[in-house]
Design a protein around this motif. Structure first.
Motif, PDB file in Angstrom:
ATOM      1  N   PRO A  51      -5.675  -3.620   4.837  1.00 44.53           N
ATOM      2  CA  PRO A  51      -5.213  -3.576   3.434  1.00 44.53           C
ATOM      3  C   PRO A  51      -5.499  -4.876   2.698  1.00 44.53           C
ATOM      4  O   PRO A  51      -5.938  -5.869   3.298  1.00 44.53           O
ATOM      5  CB  PRO A  51      -3.713  -3.330   3.570  1.00 44.53           C
ATOM      6  N   HIS A  52      -5.214  -4.861   1.397  1.00 42.28           N
ATOM      7  CA  HIS A  52      -5.387  -6.033   0.532  1.00 42.28           C
ATOM      8  C   HIS A  52      -6.833  -6.545   0.566  1.00 42.28           C
ATOM      9  O   HIS A  52      -7.085  -7.748   0.711  1.00 42.28           O
ATOM     10  CB  HIS A  52      -4.429  -7.154   0.922  1.00 42.28           C
ATOM     11  N   VAL A  53      -7.784  -5.638   0.447  1.00 42.94           N
ATOM     12  CA  VAL A  53      -9.188  -6.019   0.548  1.00 42.94           C
ATOM     13  C   VAL A  53      -9.576  -6.999  -0.563  1.00 42.94           C
ATOM     14  O   VAL A  53     -10.288  -7.977  -0.315  1.00 42.94           O
ATOM     15  CB  VAL A  53     -10.087  -4.765   0.509  1.00 42.94           C
ATOM     16  N   ALA A  54      -9.104  -6.752  -1.795  1.00 42.71           N
ATOM     17  CA  ALA A  54      -9.458  -7.647  -2.898  1.00 42.71           C
ATOM     18  C   ALA A  54      -8.963  -9.065  -2.644  1.00 42.71           C
ATOM     19  O   ALA A  54      -9.695 -10.042  -2.854  1.00 42.71           O
ATOM     20  CB  ALA A  54      -8.873  -7.113  -4.207  1.00 42.71           C
ATOM     21  N   MET A  55      -7.731  -9.193  -2.161  1.00 38.26           N
ATOM     22  CA  MET A  55      -7.181 -10.512  -1.866  1.00 38.26           C
ATOM     23  C   MET A  55      -7.982 -11.196  -0.761  1.00 38.26           C
ATOM     24  O   MET A  55      -8.321 -12.389  -0.855  1.00 38.26           O
ATOM     25  CB  MET A  55      -5.721 -10.374  -1.442  1.00 38.26           C
ATOM     26  N   LEU A  56      -8.333 -10.436   0.267  1.00 32.78           N
ATOM     27  CA  LEU A  56      -9.065 -11.017   1.385  1.00 32.78           C
ATOM     28  C   LEU A  56     -10.496 -11.373   0.996  1.00 32.78           C
ATOM     29  O   LEU A  56     -11.056 -12.345   1.522  1.00 32.78           O
ATOM     30  CB  LEU A  56      -9.066 -10.049   2.565  1.00 32.78           C
ATOM     31  N   MET A  57     -11.075 -10.615   0.078  1.00 30.41           N
ATOM     32  CA  MET A  57     -12.415 -10.961  -0.387  1.00 30.41           C
ATOM     33  C   MET A  57     -12.399 -12.301  -1.120  1.00 30.41           C
ATOM     34  O   MET A  57     -13.320 -13.113  -0.981  1.00 30.41           O
ATOM     35  CB  MET A  57     -12.951  -9.865  -1.299  1.00 30.41           C
ATOM     36  N   VAL A  58     -11.352 -12.530  -1.907  1.00 27.28           N
ATOM     37  CA  VAL A  58     -11.207 -13.827  -2.568  1.00 27.28           C
ATOM     38  C   VAL A  58     -11.079 -14.927  -1.526  1.00 27.28           C
ATOM     39  O   VAL A  58     -11.706 -15.992  -1.634  1.00 27.28           O
ATOM     40  CB  VAL A  58      -9.991 -13.827  -3.518  1.00 27.28           C
ATOM     41  N   LEU A  59     -10.274 -14.684  -0.496  1.00 26.61           N
ATOM     42  CA  LEU A  59     -10.095 -15.673   0.566  1.00 26.61           C
ATOM     43  C   LEU A  59     -11.416 -15.978   1.252  1.00 26.61           C
ATOM     44  O   LEU A  59     -11.760 -17.147   1.475  1.00 26.61           O
ATOM     45  CB  LEU A  59      -9.078 -15.157   1.593  1.00 26.61           C
ATOM     46  N   ILE A  60     -12.185 -14.931   1.605  1.00 25.97           N
ATOM     47  CA  ILE A  60     -13.435 -15.125   2.332  1.00 25.97           C
ATOM     48  C   ILE A  60     -14.428 -15.911   1.486  1.00 25.97           C
ATOM     49  O   ILE A  60     -15.079 -16.844   1.968  1.00 25.97           O
ATOM     50  CB  ILE A  60     -14.028 -13.764   2.742  1.00 25.97           C
ATOM     51  N   PHE A  61     -14.544 -15.534   0.211  1.00 27.62           N
ATOM     52  CA  PHE A  61     -15.514 -16.212  -0.643  1.00 27.62           C
ATOM     53  C   PHE A  61     -15.115 -17.666  -0.877  1.00 27.62           C
ATOM     54  O   PHE A  61     -15.955 -18.571  -0.774  1.00 27.62           O
ATOM     55  CB  PHE A  61     -15.647 -15.484  -1.982  1.00 27.62           C
ATOM     56  N   GLY A 103     -11.615 -16.750   9.131  1.00 28.24           N
ATOM     57  CA  GLY A 103     -11.693 -15.903  10.319  1.00 28.24           C
ATOM     58  C   GLY A 103     -10.398 -15.852  11.088  1.00 28.24           C
ATOM     59  O   GLY A 103      -9.992 -14.788  11.585  1.00 28.24           O
ATOM     60  N   ALA A 104      -9.696 -17.007  11.185  1.00 27.12           N
ATOM     61  CA  ALA A 104      -8.418 -17.026  11.898  1.00 27.12           C
ATOM     62  C   ALA A 104      -7.384 -16.152  11.196  1.00 27.12           C
ATOM     63  O   ALA A 104      -6.596 -15.455  11.850  1.00 27.12           O
ATOM     64  CB  ALA A 104      -7.912 -18.464  12.003  1.00 27.12           C
ATOM     65  N   VAL A 105      -7.392 -16.163   9.864  1.00 29.97           N
ATOM     66  CA  VAL A 105      -6.456 -15.318   9.117  1.00 29.97           C
ATOM     67  C   VAL A 105      -6.813 -13.850   9.287  1.00 29.97           C
ATOM     68  O   VAL A 105      -5.945 -12.989   9.499  1.00 29.97           O
ATOM     69  CB  VAL A 105      -6.460 -15.721   7.631  1.00 29.97           C
ATOM     70  N   LEU A 106      -8.094 -13.529   9.214  1.00 29.86           N
ATOM     71  CA  LEU A 106      -8.536 -12.138   9.304  1.00 29.86           C
ATOM     72  C   LEU A 106      -8.259 -11.542  10.675  1.00 29.86           C
ATOM     73  O   LEU A 106      -8.075 -10.324  10.805  1.00 29.86           O
ATOM     74  CB  LEU A 106     -10.025 -12.041   8.985  1.00 29.86           C
ATOM     75  N   VAL A 107      -8.241 -12.379  11.699  1.00 28.58           N
ATOM     76  CA  VAL A 107      -7.952 -11.876  13.048  1.00 28.58           C
ATOM     77  C   VAL A 107      -6.566 -11.234  13.106  1.00 28.58           C
ATOM     78  O   VAL A 107      -6.376 -10.171  13.710  1.00 28.58           O
ATOM     79  CB  VAL A 107      -8.071 -13.020  14.079  1.00 28.58           C
ATOM     80  N   PHE A 108      -5.585 -11.834  12.449  1.00 24.99           N
ATOM     81  CA  PHE A 108      -4.228 -11.288  12.472  1.00 24.99           C
ATOM     82  C   PHE A 108      -4.129  -9.998  11.663  1.00 24.99           C
ATOM     83  O   PHE A 108      -3.439  -9.054  12.065  1.00 24.99           O
ATOM     84  CB  PHE A 108      -3.240 -12.330  11.952  1.00 24.99           C
ATOM     85  N   PHE A 109      -4.856  -9.943  10.555  1.00 31.24           N
ATOM     86  CA  PHE A 109      -4.880  -8.689   9.797  1.00 31.24           C
ATOM     87  C   PHE A 109      -5.583  -7.591  10.596  1.00 31.24           C
ATOM     88  O   PHE A 109      -5.187  -6.422  10.540  1.00 31.24           O
ATOM     89  CB  PHE A 109      -5.581  -8.898   8.452  1.00 31.24           C
ATOM     90  N   ALA A 110      -6.628  -7.967  11.332  1.00 37.31           N
ATOM     91  CA  ALA A 110      -7.328  -6.987  12.161  1.00 37.31           C
ATOM     92  C   ALA A 110      -6.437  -6.492  13.294  1.00 37.31           C
ATOM     93  O   ALA A 110      -6.486  -5.311  13.661  1.00 37.31           O
ATOM     94  CB  ALA A 110      -8.605  -7.611  12.723  1.00 37.31           C
ATOM     95  N   TYR A 111      -5.614  -7.391  13.850  1.00 39.14           N
ATOM     96  CA  TYR A 111      -4.694  -6.962  14.910  1.00 39.14           C
ATOM     97  C   TYR A 111      -3.664  -5.976  14.373  1.00 39.14           C
ATOM     98  O   TYR A 111      -3.306  -5.005  15.048  1.00 39.14           O
ATOM     99  CB  TYR A 111      -3.993  -8.190  15.498  1.00 39.14           C
ATOM    100  N   GLN A 112      -3.194  -6.193  13.161  1.00 41.46           N
ATOM    101  CA  GLN A 112      -2.244  -5.259  12.559  1.00 41.46           C
ATOM    102  C   GLN A 112      -2.873  -3.893  12.325  1.00 41.46           C
ATOM    103  O   GLN A 112      -2.199  -2.867  12.439  1.00 41.46           O
ATOM    104  CB  GLN A 112      -1.737  -5.819  11.227  1.00 41.46           C
TER     105      GLN A 112
END
Length: 357
Positions: free
Chosen positions: A221-231, A245-254
């Protein structure tokens, strides 16, 4: 007295020291305007490349080409704001909550399990929260960004419309004079900013485009927010990819538990290798022939001295320092060659031979 002072300042070492001091003081005095410099350089190089392409293809006057490119940019920006203004505002609002969301990661079951094995997981979470907050702090300053963007765009347009006159003025200044040296070093600083922008935009776009399919595949979820984070993280040299990447790992685990963790870790590792071993070497090798180890050490030192902003100052500083060092070396070689030429001049040699001893 004035002649003695002038003669002293004309010597190589005092002249170099005085010019370096003036250049550093100039940067320090206008450090708050560095974001404006970034926007100006980005627009100036972009407008220049587009106008040159248009002139080459259509043979139209360059000022007309510049104004044509400006009209297209204004039309595209206006259309984009009219269509996607609401989405941009929502993405920025979600991005503002990102540091707090990262702070909540410490309550995640995965972090609690890791905490049993690694006692300093809280420090890692706080570091990720710190970098995300520092990066998104600049994104959230919408008013400043809009002002700097508008002013930088206006400066770039005026620069290209007056390019011939500015070139004449620069040509009238002695390149070896104090003013000529400062102008040349300021041009080196602009080149460093341009190169850094190109490098990090390519890295950020690559990270964002390659990560988006995996986010959609895992149903995070929150793809728009995460896209801002990644960019935004991709704009931070070297460590930005690892932080996001460290933040995305936890979202991927969820989303998909250990399958998501494995896929996200693999993608983060791949993106880091692409940045470190392909993008960075190819984009910087022509300008800064330094080993990667020196670049990483410089990042650590500058981050320690200047905080988050030091991550962006490291590479431009090395670039400008390398250019100044090359100028000093060339000057020394030219002076040595001139001395050698005078010592080997037959007229001078015969004149010395006729001097009575």
């Amino acid at each position: 007295m004035h002649d003695r002072v002038g003669a002293f300042l004309a010597e190589r070492t005092p002249r170099r020291a005085l010019t370096l001091l003036a250049f550093l003081l100039l940067l320090a005095a206008f450090r708050q305007l560095l974001p404006l410099l970034v926007f100006f350089v980005a627009f100036e190089r972009g407008l220049g490349a587009a106008a040159d392409f248009l002139v080459e293809k259509t043979r139209m006057p360059r000022k007309g080409a510049v104004l044509g490119v400006v009209a297209v940019v204004v039309a595209l920006v206006g259309t984009g704001l009219a269509v996607g203004a609401g989405r941009i505002v929502r993405a920025v609002r979600e991005a503002r909550d990102l540091p707090e969301r990262i702070g909540e990661i410490r309550e995640h079951p995965l972090v609690k399990r890791l905490h049993e094995q690694v006692t300093d997981t809280d420090a890692l979470v706080e570091q990720g929260k710190h970098y995300a907050g520092s990066a998104l702090h600049y994104v959230s300053q919408v008013g400043h960004i809009v002002a700097y963007t508008l002013i930088g765009f206006i400066f770039a347009v005026v620069f290209h419309l007056e390019r011939e006159r500015l070139a004449e003025f620069r040509g009238s200044v002695d390149p070896k004079s104090f003013l000529g040296t400062l102008l040349r070093w300021c041009a080196h600083a602009a080149d460093a900013v341009s190169l850094t922008i190109q490098l990090q935009l390519v890295v950020a776009a690559c990270n964002t485009l390659l990560t988006l399919p995996l986010l959609l595949l895992l149903g995070i979820p929150h793809v728009a927010m995460l896209m801002v984070l990644i960019f935004v993280s991709g704009l931070v040299p070297v460590i930005g990819n690892l932080v996001s990447g460290a933040v995305l790992v936890f979202f991927a685990y969820q989303a998909k538990h250990w399958l998501g963790v494995g896929l996200m870790v693999s993608l983060t590792f791949l993106l880091h290798k692409i940045e470190s071993y392909y993008l960075n070497p190819h984009l910087t090798a022509r300008h800064v022939p330094l080993p990667g180890f020196v670049l990483v050490v410089s990042l650590v030192i500058f981050e320690h001295l200047f905080g988050f902003a030091g991550l962006f100052l490291s590479f431009p500083s090395l670039f400008v320092a390398g250019k100044i060092r090359a100028e000093f070396r060339d000057e020394d070689e030219d002076e040595l060659a001139a001395v050698s030429h005078r010592s080997l001049d037959p007229a001078l040699t015969s004149r010395r031979a006729r001097i009575p001893r």
